[in-house]
Design an enzyme around this catalytic site. Structure first.
Site, short mmCIF file in Angstrom:
data_model
loop_
_atom_site.label_atom_id
_atom_site.label_comp_id
_atom_site.label_asym_id
_atom_site.label_seq_id
_atom_site.Cartn_x
_atom_site.Cartn_y
_atom_site.Cartn_z
N ASP A 121 -0.60 16.33 -1.88
CA ASP A 121 -0.93 15.44 -3.00
C ASP A 121 0.13 15.64 -4.10
OD1 ASP A 121 -3.85 13.99 -4.04
OD2 ASP A 121 -2.26 14.39 -5.50
N CYS A 137 0.85 -1.19 0.00
CA CYS A 137 0.00 0.00 0.00
C CYS A 137 0.89 1.25 0.00
CB CYS A 137 -0.91 0.00 1.22
SG CYS A 137 -1.77 1.57 1.45
N CYS A 166 0.60 3.38 3.16
CA CYS A 166 1.31 2.79 4.31
C CYS A 166 2.81 3.07 4.19
CB CYS A 166 1.05 1.30 4.39
SG CYS A 166 -0.56 0.87 5.07
N HIS A 171 -8.56 7.96 2.73
CA HIS A 171 -7.92 9.28 2.67
C HIS A 171 -8.95 10.36 2.40
CE1 HIS A 171 -7.75 7.47 -1.37
NE2 HIS A 171 -7.90 8.69 -1.85
N HIS A 209 -6.44 2.99 0.65
CA HIS A 209 -6.17 3.32 2.07
C HIS A 209 -6.98 4.59 2.31
CE1 HIS A 209 -2.86 3.80 5.39
NE2 HIS A 209 -3.75 4.77 5.58
N HIS A 231 -3.56 1.11 8.46
CA HIS A 231 -4.23 0.87 7.18
C HIS A 231 -5.71 0.65 7.42
CE1 HIS A 231 -4.53 -0.22 2.94
NE2 HIS A 231 -5.51 -1.00 3.36
N ASN A 287 -13.22 10.39 -2.29
CA ASN A 287 -13.57 9.74 -3.55
C ASN A 287 -13.86 8.27 -3.26
OD1 ASN A 287 -13.22 11.94 -5.31
ND2 ASN A 287 -11.00 11.62 -5.36
N THR A 307 -8.25 5.87 -6.50
CA THR A 307 -7.11 5.08 -6.99
C THR A 307 -6.34 4.39 -5.87
OG1 THR A 307 -5.74 7.07 -6.95
CG2 THR A 307 -6.76 6.49 -9.05
P1 AMP Z 1 -8.08 9.16 -4.91
O1 AMP Z 1 -8.28 9.50 -6.35
O2 AMP Z 1 -9.14 9.76 -4.02
O3 AMP Z 1 -7.85 7.69 -4.66
O4 AMP Z 1 -6.78 9.96 -4.48
C1 AMP Z 1 -5.50 9.42 -4.43
C2 AMP Z 1 -4.58 10.60 -4.49
O5 AMP Z 1 -3.30 10.19 -4.08
C3 AMP Z 1 -4.44 11.23 -5.88
O6 AMP Z 1 -4.90 12.58 -5.85
C4 AMP Z 1 -2.93 11.12 -6.16
O7 AMP Z 1 -2.43 12.26 -6.81
C5 AMP Z 1 -2.36 10.96 -4.75
N1 AMP Z 1 -1.09 10.27 -4.68
C6 AMP Z 1 -0.78 9.07 -5.24
N2 AMP Z 1 0.49 8.73 -4.93
C7 AMP Z 1 0.97 9.73 -4.14
C8 AMP Z 1 2.23 9.96 -3.49
N3 AMP Z 1 3.25 9.09 -3.59
N4 AMP Z 1 2.37 11.10 -2.79
C9 AMP Z 1 1.36 11.98 -2.68
N5 AMP Z 1 0.16 11.82 -3.26
C10 AMP Z 1 -0.03 10.71 -3.98
ZN ZN Z 2 -2.30 1.41 3.66
#
Ligand code: AMP
Ligand code: ZN
Length: 111
Positions: A29, A3, A6, A99, A97, A45, A86, A94
């Site tokens: 982000d 993850c 994580c 958020h 975990h 997690h 989301n 995407t």
């Molecule tokens: P969601 O679309 O709600 O699942 O949001 C996941 C978010 O995580 C997206 O806006 C990505 O840009 C962000 N994201 C993915 N990988 C990373 C990372 N390594 N550091 C910071 N943000 C990330």
């Molecule tokens: Zn996680």
């Protein structure tokens, strides 16, 4: 478990952490859609919102209050901000975990 969030919690992947306490961290982000765009996540997690159950209600409440506390300390958010979960494909989720997106720093359009 593989993850990405994580790994961020355990500092195995670099991120720009802007807040951390016993239960949560908040970091920028990587692909911001607003001038201010951070993610607030529980350190443990926890699965996404569609798998949350009644016993998680305190965690969800604390998460939202944490977002509010962070927002109160950001000058750029004094004119407003938005919190987003989301959930699922249509919302573009995407990461599996839990958020919470905290967005602001400009007048936000409604979709
Ligand atoms: P969601 O679309 O709600 O699942 O949001 C996941 C978010 O995580 C997206 O806006 C990505 O840009 C962000 N994201 C993915 N990988 C990373 C990372 N390594 N550091 C910071 N943000 C990330
Ligand atoms: Zn996680």
């Amino acid at each position: 478990m593989d993850c990405i969030f994580c790994k961020i919690v355990h500092k195995e992947i670099a991120s720009e952490i802007i807040y951390e306490d016993k239960n949560f961290i908040a970091f920028k982000d990587i692909n911001p859609i607003a001038p201010f765009h951070i993610l607030i996540i529980p350190k443990e997690h926890v699965p996404p919102l569609d798998q949350i159950e009644l016993h998680d209600k305190e965690l969800i409440g604390e998460m939202i209050l944490t977002a509010k506390k962070i927002a109160e300390n950001q000058a750029t958010l004094q004119s407003g901000y938005r919190l987003i979960f989301n959930v699922g494909r249509d919302a573009g989720q995407t990461v599996d975990h839990l958020h919470l997106h905290l967005l602001g720093g400009k007048k936000l359009l409604w979709l």
